[in-house]
Enzyme design. Structure first.
Site, PDB file in Angstrom:
ATOM      1  N   SER A  95    -105.624  -4.035  29.422  1.00 34.05           N
ATOM      2  CA  SER A  95    -105.961  -3.401  28.155  1.00 34.05           C
ATOM      3  C   SER A  95    -105.946  -4.450  27.050  1.00 34.05           C
ATOM      4  O   SER A  95    -105.165  -5.411  27.095  1.00 34.05           O
ATOM      5  CB  SER A  95    -104.953  -2.298  27.844  1.00 34.05           C
ATOM      6  N   ARG A 146    -153.676  10.316  45.730  1.00 32.05           N
ATOM      7  CA  ARG A 146    -153.065   9.219  44.969  1.00 32.05           C
ATOM      8  C   ARG A 146    -152.442   9.800  43.721  1.00 32.05           C
ATOM      9  O   ARG A 146    -153.126  10.494  42.966  1.00 32.05           O
ATOM     10  CB  ARG A 146    -154.108   8.155  44.613  1.00 32.05           C
TER      11      ARG A 146
END
Length: 453
Positions: A279, A318
């Site tokens: 921390s 497609r």
């Protein structure tokens, strides 16, 4: 400029691995495109579709290192796809043979086959990492098959289990994933070669197109599909979905480990590395950062799978847009899971298991964790419902008075008429109520071919 966690110099090793980035980076992609084009020419010469001299010249001349990358970048932005810009430069390298480059193919043939080859390499890395993780978990399951700890349901003590049993449950899911991974690799690593609308019409009305496709698949080490799969994207969807599922199983492991690392539990700790999980303000902190990254990856992977399912819905022969989704999703999926697996492998290789704290935590409820053991011992004598009522009432008194379960049970004539106090105290020992936990843990911890033999 690096702008995402996948390419950021700060974050990229938290959301991917160098090995997996190398599979999907631009250089690898272009190299693979060139490889596919060269092998296509060789396959076509082998079948007699193009002259042998042309294929030889293409193989000798095509050099991805000589491609002008800035020119490729600009042209790709203009065209919308990278293949035509690559072919244009390769054809320039090949001279007269360049006229036979990309013969009868379409952009998606080359891009799909390139992506499949990248997936093949990425899946090999995933499989290797998964095997390493499973081996570490097998060792933990064997070592702690008899380490008694609290089983928890709805975040509360339920029944005693062993830590090896918990690990074996994690492992069992990953063993099944390994089976799924092997099957998915065999099923979905397919070559793509169909031409403009998938029919291979540009190679004539006969079977030359199919022969070329089969030869190309053989040369690339891929499966020859039954039919063109330009708009049948189930293969990529299965791969991404499976990787997301593996990530979710690892996320479950990360969740368990992170919770058990909390101060109130204290039963596990991630491997200690100076500065890891520190921390900026609290010097005492050792946050379970690897577990946190495993959890984060699982959440991100879920969305990748969802997007791939959406991308399966394509129009006619497609797609108008869904295909492009894959270009982002597939590399990111592989990167996320590679990171998650890497964090899990490192954590499980050196996980600190505090068996004493596990044993101490079993006593937090003053024997209530053994309530079912007593109820099931009374049930054959009093009937299950009456036994449940008596033990339930005793548990309520423990919670109200702060006493322990054995004392409350021994003070009830309705119970001591059926069970002697010594038997009650033995039943309240959580180490004596493990069922088949140890047997199952040891079975799963065996190498897969020998399991349950």
């Amino acid at each position: 400029m690096n702008s995402t966690v996948f390419d950021s110099s700060l974050f990229r090793d938290l959301f991917g691995t160098p090995e997996m980035r190398a599979v999907f980076d631009d250089d690898a992609y272009v190299d693979t495109v060139v490889r596919v084009e060269v092998e296509l020419a060789r396959a076509q010469a082998r079948i007699g579709v193009i002259p042998g001299w042309a294929a030889d010249a293409i193989a000798a001349s095509c050099d991805p290192a000589r491609l002008d990358r800035e020119r490729l970048r600009v042209a790709t932005g203009t065209v919308g796809y990278p293949i035509l810009p690559i072919i244009t430069q390769l054809a320039e390298q090949c001279g007269d043979a360049g006229g036979y480059l990309h013969w009868g193919a379409t952009t998606q043939d080359i891009m799909d086959t390139t992506t499949v080859l990248q997936c093949a390499e990425g899946l090999a890395l995933i499989s290797d990492a998964l095997d390493r993780l499973r081996e570490h978990l097998r060792h933990l399951a064997r070592t702690h098959s008899g380490t008694v700890t609290a089983g928890r349901t709805h975040l509360q003590h339920a029944l005693p289990i062993t830590f090896g049993y918990r690990v074996a449950v994690w492992l069992s899911a990953l063993d099944r994933h390994a089976d799924r991974l092997a099957a998915a690799r065999q099923r979905n690593l397919m070559v793509q070669f169909g031409g403009a609308a998938g029919t291979l019409a540009s190679l004539g009305p006969g079977r030359d197109g199919l022969r070329v496709r089969a030869a190309l698949a053989e040369q690339l080490g891929l499966r020859d599909p039954e039919i063109t799969w330009h708009v049948a994207r189930d293969g990529f969807a299965e791969i991404v979905g499976l990787l997301a599922a593996i990530g979710a199983s690892i996320g479950k492991i990360g969740t368990d480990v992170a919770i058990l690392c909390s101060t109130e539990f204290g039963e596990l700790a991630e491997p200690f590395v100076p500065g890891r999980g520190a921390s900026s303000t609290m010097p005492q902190k050792r946050n379970p950062i690897s577990s946190e990254l495993m959890i984060a990856a699982a959440k991100l992977l879920r969305d990748k799978s969802s997007a791939m399912l959406d991308a399966m819905v394509q129009d006619f022969e497609r797609a108008t847009g869904p295909w492009h989704v894959e270009w982002a999703i597939i590399p990111e999926t592989f990167l996320l899971l590679s990171s998650s697996l890497g964090q899990a492998v490192d954590t499980m290789a050196h996980l600190h298991v505090d068996a004493d704290r596990m044993r101490a935590n079993l006593g937090l409820t003053s024997g209530l964790i053994a309530a079912e053991a007593v109820m099931m011992a009374l049930a054959p004598i009093l009937g299950r419902q009456r036994a449940h009522e008596l033990v339930y009432a005793a548990c309520a008194r423990v919670l109200d008075s702060g006493s322990d379960l054995a004392s409350e049970l021994c003070g009830q004539p309705d119970i001591t008429a059926s069970l002697e106090p010594d038997r009650i105290r033995r039943l309240c020992d959580p180490t004596g109520y493990l069922g088949s936990a140890q047997v199952m843990a040891r079975a799963v911890a065996q190498p897969p071919p020998n399991r349950f033999r």
